[in-house]
Write an enzyme that holds these catalytic residues in place. Structure first.
Site, short mmCIF file in Angstrom:
data_model
loop_
_atom_site.label_atom_id
_atom_site.label_comp_id
_atom_site.label_asym_id
_atom_site.label_seq_id
_atom_site.Cartn_x
_atom_site.Cartn_y
_atom_site.Cartn_z
NE ARG A 1 -3.30 -3.15 0.29
CZ ARG A 1 -3.67 -3.82 -0.46
NH1 ARG A 1 -3.83 -3.17 -1.91
NH2 ARG A 1 -4.42 -4.72 -0.35
CD GLU B 1 -6.38 -8.62 5.69
OE1 GLU B 1 -5.25 -8.00 5.77
OE2 GLU B 1 -7.29 -7.94 5.22
NE ARG C 1 -13.18 -6.68 7.18
CZ ARG C 1 -12.30 -6.18 6.12
NH1 ARG C 1 -12.71 -6.34 4.91
NH2 ARG C 1 -11.31 -5.56 6.22
CG ASP D 1 -9.28 -2.13 5.77
OD1 ASP D 1 -8.00 -1.41 6.24
OD2 ASP D 1 -8.72 -2.97 4.56
CD GLU E 1 -5.35 -0.51 1.57
OE1 GLU E 1 -5.01 -0.33 2.76
OE2 GLU E 1 -5.96 -1.45 1.24
C1 BDP Z 1 -5.77 -3.60 4.70
C2 BDP Z 1 -4.69 -3.76 3.45
C3 BDP Z 1 -3.82 -4.80 3.59
C4 BDP Z 1 -3.20 -4.77 5.05
C5 BDP Z 1 -4.35 -4.86 5.82
C6 BDP Z 1 -3.80 -4.83 7.58
O1 BDP Z 1 -5.48 -3.74 2.25
O2 BDP Z 1 -2.94 -4.70 2.54
O3 BDP Z 1 -2.40 -5.77 5.20
O4 BDP Z 1 -4.98 -3.87 5.90
O5 BDP Z 1 -4.04 -3.65 8.06
O6 BDP Z 1 -5.97 -2.34 4.65
O7 BDP Z 1 -3.36 -5.67 7.93
#
Ligand code: BDP
Length: 692
Positions: free
Chosen positions: A160, A283, A328, A357, A385
């Site tokens: 990002r 993730e 979520r 997010d 981002e």
């Molecule tokens: C999201 C992003 C990702 C990050 C994730 C995070 O798309 O690339 O790894 O958050 O904060 O915003 O862990």
């Protein structure tokens, strides 16, 4: 070399110098007088940090100035009996005094770091129209850990990141100490940032190997005199990957011993190492949940490893799982709230500003205020981002302010008073910003992006500061004090984030961007393997209406807020309009306070967003002759890109909404340029910041 080519060589150097003169490298630290050393600067104390403070002042103070840099421990300064106690470790005090019979402006703190912050504060005061005669200033940071999170990978890409490769040249590090490391530390110190997490939260275990610890130590050595500590993101499964253990279960004695030994090793190389940042069970990252242990088990095990050295653990609450079918937006709260009171005293839980997010707008995260026994650290994203990467002008001050000023519904508590610890009396407090810094000459990809780094630092120092004055002081330091330029820049900046909201996701819509790289619109996407990765999951638009029902009849996410807030959010009529579709599924024909229908209002927002960018362009045109060519031109070019992309967002979104609701555009509204098939077919590869 012949004389002619020598001259040419010199000329080329000169031109290169000139070309670099206004390329943004100097950030907001541009004040420098023609005749340095004409000021008298007395150092009372002999530390590297005080020497740096003197150097800063020497480069910028006007002739005839008389300034003394000191700490409160100096006997002559102590004799003045000034109010040093409230300054803590890092605060400063600046005032005209008489020392040893001489009038001087004293810049002092309880530590040399305080004096360094004072030196920068004095320069800021002067660069924003203050004089030495009026230099009576006192300030102490309200938040203890003011930390940048670099999502920088060891291969020197930045997740990002939109400002070039990583600033850390991991490959040559140790042998080569790039002067930019010093300039980076200096810029951070000038706004009070006192920590930096060097590597991506999606961490590689390699960062914890001796080879990389040595590289991190070299950076720590550069940053130390500027008051900046180094932290590392720790991969939870490192005991398996590096230690050859069979498990990373935090309850396993061998695992705990491995981390303890690893911490000892790091502290041998970096005696003031700050600690670890951890993204666990999120993730795809490993974590304690893989073994049936809790987030607190994981955090506390790491906390025990760094505790003897005075280190801390920043444990992220950004978790959601594809195995969890609930909304979520609810998952972090569901997982973490029950753990309140179970974390070790050197753990902070790091919570993103909103529950999804880093969207252009999110309501504040319901965890703020809900875990009174745990210090909650704010996580903002400085890199844009979701707000147009480096090319769109979007000043994040209003976003940060909006979140921090949000009332949690518990008495007088706000998100800011949770974060600064004053609500619950926490001494360990923190604010993190995901950095927008890379190897580009202008550090952040554009001049105006520098303001987001700047405002993060200033608000981390004091979360009650507001966006407008910070925009103004930034503009004055960045462009000079010509009111025509400063006023223009501030006016452009102040509405710019709202414009992004308007053209990407007005009235509480969110997460509508294209998949993976997040560049451009993709509200129609509904075929990704995890439901909550699909924009369609978030807007839930159909023929009748649009928006995510988070009331009792839906996911009941509103129940995670304190009752006065939850009550207000239960009814679309009392929900702030800007968050309407975040909390409610609303009929397209609903009558809005404007007198128009929801659909008509939505269209008006998209148009307003596009128009705002057009307006910024003409305002910027108006200062063309007042700003240096290089920075003016790059900004103008990016504004043109932004206008084109704002229109693309608007047209693509409207076309898609119309395909669902079957409604025409209100009269006199411009038709989208293309049809939906066209927008859906748009594809991009090699998008910056996305390295899958
Ligand atoms: C999201 C992003 C990702 C990050 C994730 C995070 O798309 O690339 O790894 O958050 O904060 O915003 O862990």
């Amino acid at each position: 070399m012949r004389a002619g080519s020598k001259i040419l060589g010199a000329l080329a150097l000169l031109l290169a110098g000139a070309a670099h003169a206004e390329d943004g490298y100097r950030l907001w630290l541009r004040a420098a007088v023609a005749t340095p050393a004409a000021a008298t600067i007395t150092l009372r104390g002999d530390t590297r940090t005080l020497a740096l403070a003197r150097h800063e002042l020497a480069a910028s103070l006007p002739a005839g100035a008389n300034v003394t840099l000191a700490t409160s421990a100096d006997p002559a300064v102590a004799a003045l009996k000034l109010p040093f106690a409230p300054l803590g470790d890092e605060g400063y005090l600046i005032r005209p005094v008489t020392l040893n019979g001489q009038p001087t402006v004293l810049v002092a703190g309880n530590s040399d770091r305080g004096a360094l912050y004072g030196a920068f504060a004095l320069l800021r005061h002067l660069a924003t129209g203050g004089t030495l005669a009026t230099a009576t200033l006192t300030s102490a940071p309200k938040v203890k850990l003011r930390v940048l999170n670099h999502w920088d990978n060891l291969d020197e890409t930045v997740e990002r990141g939109y400002a070039g490769d990583s600033l850390w040249d991991w490959w040559t590090l140790l042998d080569r100490i790039d002067p930019r490391y010093t300039d980076y530390a200096r810029a951070n110190a000038s706004i009070g940032i006192n920590g930096t997490v060097l590597n991506n939260v999606n961490a590689k275990a390699d960062s914890l190997t001796p080879r990389y610890i040595a590289k991190a130590a070299a950076l720590a050595d550069v940053f130390r005199p500027w008051g900046i500590k180094v932290y590392l993101s720790a991969r939870f499964s490192a005991p398996i990957e590096l230690g050859g253990l069979k498990t990373a279960d935090p309850r396993d004695r061998q695992v705990a011993a491995w981390w303890k030994a690893k911490a000892d090793e790091i502290y041998r190389a970096i005696p003031d190492f700050g600690g670890f940042l951890v993204k666990a069970n999120s993730e795809g990252q490993p974590g304690p949940r893989d073994y049936g242990a809790s987030h607190a088990d994981g955090a506390n095990m790491l906390a025990a490893a760094v505790k003897p050295h005075g280190g801390i653990v920043m444990w992220r609450a950004f978790v959601y799982a594809d195995t969890d079918p609930s909304d979520r937006a609810k998952q972090a709260y569901t997982e973490f709230k029950p753990l309140d009171g179970t974390f070790a005293d050197n753990v902070l839980v790091q919570v993103k500003n909103g529950a999804i997010d880093f969207q252009p707008r999110e309501p504040f995260h319901p965890l703020f205020g809900a875990m009174p026994k745990t210090p909650l650290m704010m996580e903002f994203q400085i890199t844009k981002e979701y707000l147009g990467f480096a090319t769109h002008l979007a000043y994040l001050g209003p976003l940060f302010q909006e979140t921090l000023a949000s009332a949690t519904g518990r008495g007088k508590e706000t998100v800011a008073t949770v974060v600064d610890g004053s609500s619950e009396g926490h001494r360990l407090t923190g604010m993190a910003g995901v950095a927008n810094i890379g190897r580009d000459r202008d550090w952040s990809g554009s001049t105006f992006n520098q303001a987001n780094w700047y405002v993060f630092g200033r608000m981390a120092w004091d979360p009650t500061l507001t966006a407008e004055p910070i925009a103004r002081e930034w503009a004055q330091q960045t462009f000079g004090t010509d009111a025509r330029v400063v006023d223009t820049a501030v006016t452009m900046m102040m509405g710019s984030r709202e414009a992004v909201v308007d053209y990407t996701g007005p009235l509480g819509l969110a997460h509508l961007m294209a998949t993976g790289h997040h560049y451009g619109p993709g509200p129609w996407v509904d075929d990704l393997k995890r439901p909550e990765w699909n924009p369609a999951y978030y807007h839930k638009a159909d023929r009748q209406g649009i928006g995510f029902d988070r009331t009792k009849s839906g996911s009941d996410a509103i129940a995670q807020y304190a009752s006065p807030i939850a009550k207000r959010l239960a009814d679309p009529g009392t929900t702030p309009e800007r968050e309407l579709l975040w909390f409610h599924h609303v009929a397209w024909d609903r009558k809005m306070p404007s007198g128009r229908t929801l659909w008509e209002d939505l269209v008006a927002h998209y148009d307003r967003g596009v128009a705002y960018v057009g307006n910024m362009r003409s305002q910027w045109d108006g200062v063309r002759t007042l700003v240096d060519t290089e920075r003016w031109q790059k900004t103008a070019t990016y504004l043109a890109v932004q206008e084109r992309e704002a229109r693309w967002w608007r047209d693509a979104s409207l076309t898609y909404w119309m395909s669902l609701n079957g409604r025409p555009l209100p009269a006199s509204v411009a038709a989208p340029e293309h049809d939906l098939t066209w927008y859906k077919a748009v594809r991009f590869n090699y998008v910056p910041g996305h390295h899958d």
